[in-house]
Design a protein around this motif. Sequence first.
Motif, PDB file in Angstrom:
ATOM      1  N   LEU A  91       2.784   7.465   8.290  1.00  0.00           N
ATOM      2  CA  LEU A  91       2.805   6.133   7.684  1.00  0.00           C
ATOM      3  C   LEU A  91       2.336   5.099   8.695  1.00  0.00           C
ATOM      4  O   LEU A  91       2.795   5.072   9.846  1.00  0.00           O
ATOM      5  CB  LEU A  91       4.214   5.779   7.209  1.00  0.00           C
ATOM      6  CG  LEU A  91       4.715   6.364   5.890  1.00  0.00           C
ATOM      7  CD1 LEU A  91       6.170   5.976   5.677  1.00  0.00           C
ATOM      8  CD2 LEU A  91       3.861   5.909   4.730  1.00  0.00           C
ATOM      9  N   ARG A 111      -4.026   6.666   0.492  1.00  0.00           N
ATOM     10  CA  ARG A 111      -4.329   5.496   1.311  1.00  0.00           C
ATOM     11  C   ARG A 111      -5.760   5.062   1.063  1.00  0.00           C
ATOM     12  O   ARG A 111      -6.697   5.849   1.188  1.00  0.00           O
ATOM     13  CB  ARG A 111      -4.134   5.828   2.792  1.00  0.00           C
ATOM     14  CG  ARG A 111      -4.346   4.667   3.711  1.00  0.00           C
ATOM     15  CD  ARG A 111      -4.159   5.063   5.163  1.00  0.00           C
ATOM     16  NE  ARG A 111      -2.770   5.380   5.445  1.00  0.00           N
ATOM     17  CZ  ARG A 111      -2.350   6.592   5.783  1.00  0.00           C
ATOM     18  NH1 ARG A 111      -3.179   7.592   5.857  1.00  0.00           N
ATOM     19  NH2 ARG A 111      -1.063   6.795   6.027  1.00  0.00           N
ATOM     20  N   THR A 171       0.838  -1.198   0.000  1.00  0.00           N
ATOM     21  CA  THR A 171       0.000   0.000   0.000  1.00  0.00           C
ATOM     22  C   THR A 171       0.875   1.252   0.000  1.00  0.00           C
ATOM     23  O   THR A 171       1.679   1.469   0.898  1.00  0.00           O
ATOM     24  CB  THR A 171      -0.919   0.018   1.230  1.00  0.00           C
ATOM     25  OG1 THR A 171      -1.748  -1.144   1.208  1.00  0.00           O
ATOM     26  CG2 THR A 171      -1.799   1.255   1.235  1.00  0.00           C
ATOM     27  N   ARG A 172       0.692   2.065  -1.038  1.00  0.00           N
ATOM     28  CA  ARG A 172       1.478   3.290  -1.195  1.00  0.00           C
ATOM     29  C   ARG A 172       0.624   4.495  -0.815  1.00  0.00           C
ATOM     30  O   ARG A 172      -0.566   4.552  -1.137  1.00  0.00           O
ATOM     31  CB  ARG A 172       1.944   3.413  -2.645  1.00  0.00           C
ATOM     32  CG  ARG A 172       2.786   4.643  -2.928  1.00  0.00           C
ATOM     33  CD  ARG A 172       3.220   4.628  -4.381  1.00  0.00           C
ATOM     34  NE  ARG A 172       3.974   5.809  -4.730  1.00  0.00           N
ATOM     35  CZ  ARG A 172       4.470   6.022  -5.948  1.00  0.00           C
ATOM     36  NH1 ARG A 172       4.286   5.133  -6.902  1.00  0.00           N
ATOM     37  NH2 ARG A 172       5.148   7.128  -6.202  1.00  0.00           N
ATOM     38  N   VAL A 173       1.208   5.465  -0.136  1.00  0.00           N
ATOM     39  CA  VAL A 173       0.470   6.642   0.297  1.00  0.00           C
ATOM     40  C   VAL A 173       1.193   7.908  -0.145  1.00  0.00           C
ATOM     41  O   VAL A 173       2.376   7.879  -0.494  1.00  0.00           O
ATOM     42  CB  VAL A 173       0.274   6.659   1.832  1.00  0.00           C
ATOM     43  CG1 VAL A 173      -0.528   5.448   2.270  1.00  0.00           C
ATOM     44  CG2 VAL A 173       1.623   6.682   2.553  1.00  0.00           C
ATOM     45  N   CYS A 217       6.085   4.986   0.935  1.00  0.00           N
ATOM     46  CA  CYS A 217       5.984   6.147   0.062  1.00  0.00           C
ATOM     47  C   CYS A 217       7.321   6.332  -0.659  1.00  0.00           C
ATOM     48  O   CYS A 217       8.348   5.775  -0.263  1.00  0.00           O
ATOM     49  CB  CYS A 217       5.622   7.400   0.847  1.00  0.00           C
ATOM     50  SG  CYS A 217       6.950   8.003   1.922  1.00  0.00           S
ATOM     51  N   GLU A 220       2.824   0.261   5.151  1.00  0.00           N
ATOM     52  CA  GLU A 220       2.652   1.256   4.102  1.00  0.00           C
ATOM     53  C   GLU A 220       4.007   1.826   3.697  1.00  0.00           C
ATOM     54  O   GLU A 220       4.974   1.767   4.462  1.00  0.00           O
ATOM     55  CB  GLU A 220       1.753   2.396   4.577  1.00  0.00           C
ATOM     56  CG  GLU A 220       0.316   1.978   4.813  1.00  0.00           C
ATOM     57  CD  GLU A 220      -0.564   3.133   5.252  1.00  0.00           C
ATOM     58  OE1 GLU A 220      -1.802   2.986   5.187  1.00  0.00           O
ATOM     59  OE2 GLU A 220      -0.024   4.186   5.673  1.00  0.00           O
TER      60      GLU A 220
END
Length: 323
Positions: free
Chosen positions: A153, A309, A140-142, A159, A157
């Motif tokens: 974060l 997210r 999961t990228r935010v 980034c 997760e």
Amino acid sequence: MRFFAFALTLILLTSPARGDDIFVDNVRGDDRNRGNSSHFSEGENGPIASIAKALRISRKGDRIILTNTGVPYKESITLQGGNNSGWGFSPLTIEGNGAILDGRAPVPPEGWKHVQGNVYCFAPTYKSYHQLYLDDRPATRVAIKDMGELDTLQPLEWCLLDGMIFFCAEKDRGPGSYRLSYTAHRTGITLYEVRNVKILDLTVQGFQLDGINVHSNCYDVELAGITSRGNGRSGVSVGGASRATLTKSLLGDNGTAQLRGEGFSKTEVIESTLLENTAPATFQKDARITIDGQEVNAAPVAETAQVARPLPQPNAPASPLRR
């Protein structure tokens, strides 16, 4: 005039109906072989091990047949010029048979540096785009704007910030305890100045930029039965003055767009699925894209946008791309 007509007829009659078959097997093949046979009892005529070798020895109109061994082909390949082109009646063809072309590499445990709390960072070779995989699925990228937001974060997760991959581990665990991989190779398949090319029944995943990039001056390119997923920028990119057709294919889980077009390119999409699960279906910059006969006229979106997210969805079915 009669001599010219006779010479043209002679050329057509003596030209092969189509090119040769070149067999590739990344488990049992050997690049010292000629690739003339899929069998292993014929010495040097047996299959070769890499797609890159097949492209080096191919001639116009050949067919490259991949064996789906269950083990991904770990290559980044380029088709360029006449030898990697075909004829209208005999295109140069790569038959994937459901095989996977994979551009990932494991993140070395010693490559992680502690930043703060449970957040660690890793410096990849290329500094833009990217995907981080956790257990063979895109993590999961935010969207993070600056270092001051790293504490937002959540566990598992990640980034991309200032060319660095930041990952938040769970409490009392370091990043080396996870099976993490990243998009190490630039582009899965690059096409440049080729004509009459078909790529069939192939999955392309885990590349830093694009799964397939039809770069420039490519004509009569057909991509059929393609799954292009989990790439840093796009699943398929068509640029320059290229012309490509995407048929019965699936694009999703890519970083900034599933399908992108730029320059004076034209892309025709037929009976395909462009999932908007991680990024917009299309990105255009002066290019033309038609989907099932309808021209896409949406304004281009910024390719630097990050994936936000996702909202929790209890009992939601898994994405068809995340296997």
